[in-house]
Design an enzyme around this catalytic site. Structure first.
Site, PDB file in Angstrom:
ATOM      1  N   HIS A   1      -8.527 -28.388  27.700  1.00  0.00           N
ATOM      2  CA  HIS A   1      -8.230 -29.347  26.638  1.00  0.00           C
ATOM      3  C   HIS A   1      -9.542 -29.994  26.201  1.00  0.00           C
ATOM      4  O   HIS A   1     -10.361 -30.382  27.040  1.00  0.00           O
ATOM      5  CB  HIS A   1      -7.261 -30.414  27.159  1.00  0.00           C
ATOM      6  CG  HIS A   1      -6.887 -31.407  26.110  1.00  0.00           C
ATOM      7  ND1 HIS A   1      -5.998 -31.115  25.090  1.00  0.00           N
ATOM      8  CD2 HIS A   1      -7.293 -32.682  25.893  1.00  0.00           C
ATOM      9  CE1 HIS A   1      -5.872 -32.171  24.310  1.00  0.00           C
ATOM     10  NE2 HIS A   1      -6.646 -33.139  24.767  1.00  0.00           N
TER      11      HIS A   1
ATOM     12  N   THR B   1       1.414 -29.316  33.823  1.00  0.00           N
ATOM     13  CA  THR B   1       2.698 -29.857  34.279  1.00  0.00           C
ATOM     14  C   THR B   1       3.569 -30.030  33.036  1.00  0.00           C
ATOM     15  O   THR B   1       3.072 -29.876  31.908  1.00  0.00           O
ATOM     16  CB  THR B   1       2.499 -31.225  34.970  1.00  0.00           C
ATOM     17  OG1 THR B   1       1.960 -32.131  34.009  1.00  0.00           O
ATOM     18  CG2 THR B   1       1.580 -31.121  36.172  1.00  0.00           C
TER      19      THR B   1
ATOM     20  N   SER C   1     -12.658 -18.009  21.639  1.00  0.00           N
ATOM     21  CA  SER C   1     -14.012 -17.995  22.214  1.00  0.00           C
ATOM     22  C   SER C   1     -13.993 -18.321  23.715  1.00  0.00           C
ATOM     23  O   SER C   1     -14.816 -17.794  24.466  1.00  0.00           O
ATOM     24  CB  SER C   1     -14.942 -18.951  21.464  1.00  0.00           C
ATOM     25  OG  SER C   1     -14.659 -20.290  21.770  1.00  0.00           O
ATOM     26  N   ASN C   2     -13.060 -19.151  24.150  1.00  0.00           N
ATOM     27  CA  ASN C   2     -12.955 -19.396  25.594  1.00  0.00           C
ATOM     28  C   ASN C   2     -12.519 -18.123  26.312  1.00  0.00           C
ATOM     29  O   ASN C   2     -13.066 -17.785  27.372  1.00  0.00           O
ATOM     30  CB  ASN C   2     -11.976 -20.546  25.873  1.00  0.00           C
ATOM     31  CG  ASN C   2     -12.664 -21.898  25.770  1.00  0.00           C
ATOM     32  OD1 ASN C   2     -13.435 -22.282  26.650  1.00  0.00           O
ATOM     33  ND2 ASN C   2     -12.407 -22.604  24.683  1.00  0.00           N
TER      34      ASN C   2
ATOM     35  N   LEU D   1       4.520 -25.615  25.707  1.00  0.00           N
ATOM     36  CA  LEU D   1       5.453 -24.841  26.534  1.00  0.00           C
ATOM     37  C   LEU D   1       6.471 -25.792  27.151  1.00  0.00           C
ATOM     38  O   LEU D   1       6.113 -26.857  27.657  1.00  0.00           O
ATOM     39  CB  LEU D   1       4.671 -24.096  27.622  1.00  0.00           C
ATOM     40  CG  LEU D   1       3.709 -23.032  27.067  1.00  0.00           C
ATOM     41  CD1 LEU D   1       2.706 -22.600  28.118  1.00  0.00           C
ATOM     42  CD2 LEU D   1       4.503 -21.829  26.535  1.00  0.00           C
TER      43      LEU D   1
ATOM     44  N   MET E   1      -1.986 -22.883  21.285  1.00  0.00           N
ATOM     45  CA  MET E   1      -1.585 -24.110  20.588  1.00  0.00           C
ATOM     46  C   MET E   1      -0.069 -24.278  20.496  1.00  0.00           C
ATOM     47  O   MET E   1       0.426 -24.974  19.609  1.00  0.00           O
ATOM     48  CB  MET E   1      -2.235 -24.154  19.197  1.00  0.00           C
ATOM     49  CG  MET E   1      -3.753 -24.064  19.220  1.00  0.00           C
ATOM     50  SD  MET E   1      -4.567 -25.258  20.318  1.00  0.00           S
ATOM     51  CE  MET E   1      -4.488 -26.723  19.311  1.00  0.00           C
TER      52      MET E   1
HETATM   53  C1  GAR Z   1     -10.852 -25.108  22.187  1.00  0.00           C
HETATM   54  O1  GAR Z   1     -11.666 -26.172  21.773  1.00  0.00           O
HETATM   55  C2  GAR Z   1      -9.817 -25.589  23.177  1.00  0.00           C
HETATM   56  O2  GAR Z   1     -10.282 -26.574  24.043  1.00  0.00           O
HETATM   57  C3  GAR Z   1      -8.762 -26.141  22.261  1.00  0.00           C
HETATM   58  O3  GAR Z   1      -8.709 -25.240  21.180  1.00  0.00           O
HETATM   59  C4  GAR Z   1      -9.994 -24.630  21.026  1.00  0.00           C
HETATM   60  C5  GAR Z   1      -9.794 -23.143  21.047  1.00  0.00           C
HETATM   61  O4  GAR Z   1     -11.002 -22.490  20.776  1.00  0.00           O
HETATM   62  N1  GAR Z   1      -7.504 -26.251  22.918  1.00  0.00           N
HETATM   63  C6  GAR Z   1      -6.614 -27.179  22.601  1.00  0.00           C
HETATM   64  O5  GAR Z   1      -6.789 -27.995  21.728  1.00  0.00           O
HETATM   65  C7  GAR Z   1      -5.354 -27.130  23.418  1.00  0.00           C
HETATM   66  N2  GAR Z   1      -4.608 -28.328  23.256  1.00  0.00           N
HETATM   67  P1  GAR Z   1     -11.159 -20.964  21.159  1.00  0.00           P
HETATM   68  O6  GAR Z   1      -9.950 -20.252  20.544  1.00  0.00           O
HETATM   69  O7  GAR Z   1     -12.432 -20.556  20.491  1.00  0.00           O
HETATM   70  O8  GAR Z   1     -11.189 -20.835  22.641  1.00  0.00           O
END
Ligand code: GAR
Length: 230
Positions: free
Chosen positions: A116, A148, A20-21, A100, A97
């Site tokens: 995050h 980083t 979604s992001n 790296l 997820m």
């Molecule tokens: C989001 O909440 C993002 O911040 C998190 O995973 C979700 C992905 O949602 N990211 C992490 O936890 C990274 N460590 P999305 O696939 O709908 O964008």
């Protein structure tokens, strides 16, 4: 550097699932005609729902399954080679997820940006909404930062915050935070496209050439949200 339609900002967006992001970023590029070229939407899971969405929009989309590699290093090396071939200005992690490795991160030093779901440096790692509730914080949020080699650290570009309400569960927090994540990440993309954000040699972030305290918007939640779970 300010980007133009003739010299667009090249971004690779890395996802693992829903995306979604990534969708918010891609939709903003179209809606606002940002000078941004999404050179790939790449997922480490072939079944990531975000890949199907990206393909349906006509975006270049591909999977590089980590499961087909013997080791973390081998996956990183293949991802590095693929991204090197695409020559992105920035690699935007959007719900990617996989951790790296430091060789990968150093190779793209200053070019990898992550979102995050916590107000870093609080609650790195997984289950951030659960962690926030367990600690009894009154404010929770999200952070967009340069990556980083230290997981979920790195210079902060922007944050968005929401209040923690009586009766909140991890799911409530996640749902209320998600639209804020989209706002914050798209704001950062605008800044990148306008050439307004930079990472200085001292590891600090500048906006318009000045030291930057990042707040992506003054009203990232509304009254109704505040009373929703009371
Ligand atoms: C989001 O909440 C993002 O911040 C998190 O995973 C979700 C992905 O949602 N990211 C992490 O936890 C990274 N460590 P999305 O696939 O709908 O964008």
């Amino acid at each position: 550097m300010k980007h133009t339609p003739e010299r667009p900002l090249r971004v690779a967006i890395l996802i693992s699932g829903r995306g979604s992001n990534m969708q918010a970023l891609a939709q903003t590029v179209v809606a606002e005609r940002l000078p941004v070229d999404i050179c790939t939407v790449l997922a480490n899971r072939p079944d990531a729902a975000g890949l199907a969405w990206a393909r349906a929009q006509g975006l270049p989309a591909e999977a590089l399954s980590h499961k087909t590699f013997d080791s973390r290093d081998a996956f990183d090396a293949a991802l590095l080679a693929r991204l090197d071939a695409l020559r992105p200005d920035y690699i935007l992690l959007a719900g990617f997820m996989r951790v790296l490795g430091s060789d990968f991160v150093r190779h793209f030093d200053g070019k990898i940006i992550n979102i995050h779901p916590s107000l870093l440096p609080a609650f790195p790692g997984l289950h951030t909404h659960q962690q926030a509730l367990a600690q009894g914080v009154q404010w929770h949020g999200c952070t967009v930062h340069f990556v980083t080699p230290v997981l979920d650290h790195g210079p902060i570009i922007a944050q968005g915050a929401i209040p923690v309400l009586a009766g909140d569960t991890p799911d409530h927090l996640a749902a209320r935070l998600l639209p804020v994540e989209h706002q914050v990440y798209t704001q950062v993309l605008r800044w990148l496209a306008e050439g307004r954000v930079s990472l200085c040699a001292d590891g600090r972030v500048q906006l318009d050439g000045a030291p930057h305290r990042a707040w992506a918007g003054p009203h990232l939640f509304n009254e109704q949200d505040c009373h929703e779970h009371e």
